[in-house]
Design an enzyme around this catalytic site. Structure first.
Site: not given
Length: 488
Positions: A18-19, A86, A115, A154, A182, A213, A215, A242
């Site tokens: 996560m950025v 990553q 992304c 990913k 995702h 990813n 969920g 998140r």
């Protein structure tokens, strides 16, 4: 060579990349609470290739430092066998160069192919790669063959299940260790339902581990929900974004810790590893969420330093104690380094304690220019500068060789340019040659430069394009083996 146990991607609970969130403090906190694997935030290949690997003895970390002295990636021994690096890349050779740069400090390498943000896709990275299977295959195959650590990628799902499954089968043939999916299309956002059926179709179509990813919105509200999401997707492992950002104790099988305790645990890692306060503030705001309008939330929003953040969370004493410990450690290491430097027997290098202060010289005139001019006049080869950076404090020292004699300042400088000017001063003063200071009176190089500028103007008026003088194309050589300076 250190041999590590290969990272396994089956039956794992994973912190997603996560950025701005996946920095070292958050990764370590997730591991503390039960995460099996942690991914760092996406880091762009071009930016990483500009970095230098530095051992930070004060923090006991490995830092990858940009030319502007900003730490782009920081890691430590605690996560070495469980952190996946990553990167964002659209070029196989650049990706391999970055992987080789970091592979001894991480457990695996991942390529971001999911992304959807413009900053990534406009450079043909992230989700943009999904429309270029040939490039995907090239990047992953190059990495698998070129490094010894496991490679993953990913992705997001494509418009159709069939196209997605076909792409994943092609990816599987590259030899990667696992694939994270995702379960949303690139145009979909967190409020859209995650497509568990597509992740399930992928899981049933390939033999490598599939990491589910996406969920957090529909499934994962507490620890038990992780298994529910895993079963719904038939995936080998689950990657959480998140839900972990809001409260990293989601990984704790005993249940959530109170948010206050989680935030204080996070701040302890922030202080331990000198995290920048803006990043710290961002992550804490993500944890507070609906509490941002409270008195505490408003104080956090107003904080302008790590110390002020600690005050908000009643951790001022811990801040003072930690700061004092690290200042003492830094002082001790600096003293040790200086003592070692002073004790070095170095008869071949003439030393002097000097610094370059540009205020003492006319504009655009430097000791390096004077030394170059003197060498030309005396028919000596051009001066050669060898510059090194000390890992402890990232200061620079330069040795200049003139007529087979070496010169250096015993004082370390904050930039390569300043260190080289200081070395030039030592040489000029030893030789008894003017160095161009304002106090030396008329400066012949100023007059020469003015004449040169006038000639350039005349030539330009006549349409000529003069080549840049060769002495302005100096190469800086970073080499430690030829210098008797401390090695950290």
């Amino acid at each position: 060579m250190t041999v590590n146990t290969p990272l396994c991607f089956g039956g794992k609970k994973i912190l997603a990349p996560m950025v701005r969130v996946g920095t070292l403090p958050m990764r370590l906190l997730a591991l503390d609470y039960g995460a099996d694997i942690v991914y760092c935030e996406e880091l762009i290949d071009i930016k990483m290739l500009q970095c230098k690997r530095v051992i930070n003895e004060v923090l006991e970390t490995v830092d990858f430092v940009a030319p502007n002295e900003r730490v782009v990636f920081r890691t430590c021994e605690r996560e070495r066998e469980r952190v996946v690096f990553q990167m964002g890349s659209a070029d196989a050779e650049r990706a391999l160069a970055v992987a080789k740069l970091v592979e001894n400090d991480v457990a695996g390498i991942d390529i971001n192919m999911g992304c959807p943000k413009e900053y990534s896709t406009k450079a043909s990275m992230g989700a943009a790669l999904l429309s270029d299977p040939d490039k995907i295959e090239s990047i992953l195959t190059t990495l698998v063959k070129g490094i010894c650590k496991p490679v993953t990628c990913k992705i997001r799902i494509l418009p159709s299940v069939e196209d997605t499954v076909n792409l994943v089968k092609r990816i599987e043939k590259t030899g990667i260790a696992a694939i994270a999916v995702h379960g949303r299309k690139k145009e979909e956002r967190p409020q859209h339902p995650v497509h568990c059926d597509v992740i399930k179709a992928i899981s049933e179509a390939v033999s490598i581990p599939v990491i589910a990813n996406g969920g957090s919105h529909d499934f994962i509200k507490e620890y038990a929900d992780i298994e529910t999401f895993q079963k719904a997707t038939a995936a080998s492992s689950v990657m959480i974004a998140r839900a972990a950002m809001w409260n990293p104790s989601i990984f704790r099988k005993e249940g959530f810790c109170p948010l206050k305790d989680v935030m204080q645990d996070y701040i302890k890692y922030v202080l331990r590893y000198d995290n920048h306060y803006t990043n710290t503030k961002y992550c804490l705001c993500q944890m507070l969420r609906e509490q941002l309008e409270t008195t505490q939330g408003k104080k956090l929003h107003a904080a302008q330093s790590t110390q002020e953040i600690c005050e908000v969370f009643e951790m001022s004493d811990f801040y003072e104690e930690t700061t004092a410990i690290f200042e003492a450690k830094k002082t001790s290491l600096e003293t040790k380094t200086q003592d070692e430097d002073d004790q070095i027997e170095d008869p071949d290098v003439i030393k002097m304690a000097v610094r370059f202060d540009k205020r003492e010289y006319p504009p655009q005139i430097t000791p390096k220019m004077y030394l170059l001019e003197w060498c030309r006049k005396e028919k000596h080869p051009q001066p050669v500068y060898e510059t090194v950076q000390r890992p402890l404090d990232r200061l620079f020292c330069s040795v200049v060789t003139v007529a087979e004699q070496k010169y250096r300042s015993t004082l370390w400088d904050k930039s390569k340019k300043l260190a080289e000017q200081a070395a030039a001063i030592v040489c000029l003063r030893t030789l008894g040659v003017p160095e161009g200071k304002l106090c030396e009176g008329e400066n012949h190089l100023i007059n020469k430069r003015k004449r040169g500028d006038q000639e350039c103007l005349v030539s330009r008026d006549h349409g000529e394009n003069l080549a840049e003088p060769s002495h302005k194309k100096a190469n800086f050589i970073e080499e430690t083996s030829d210098m008797n300076v401390p090695k950290m």
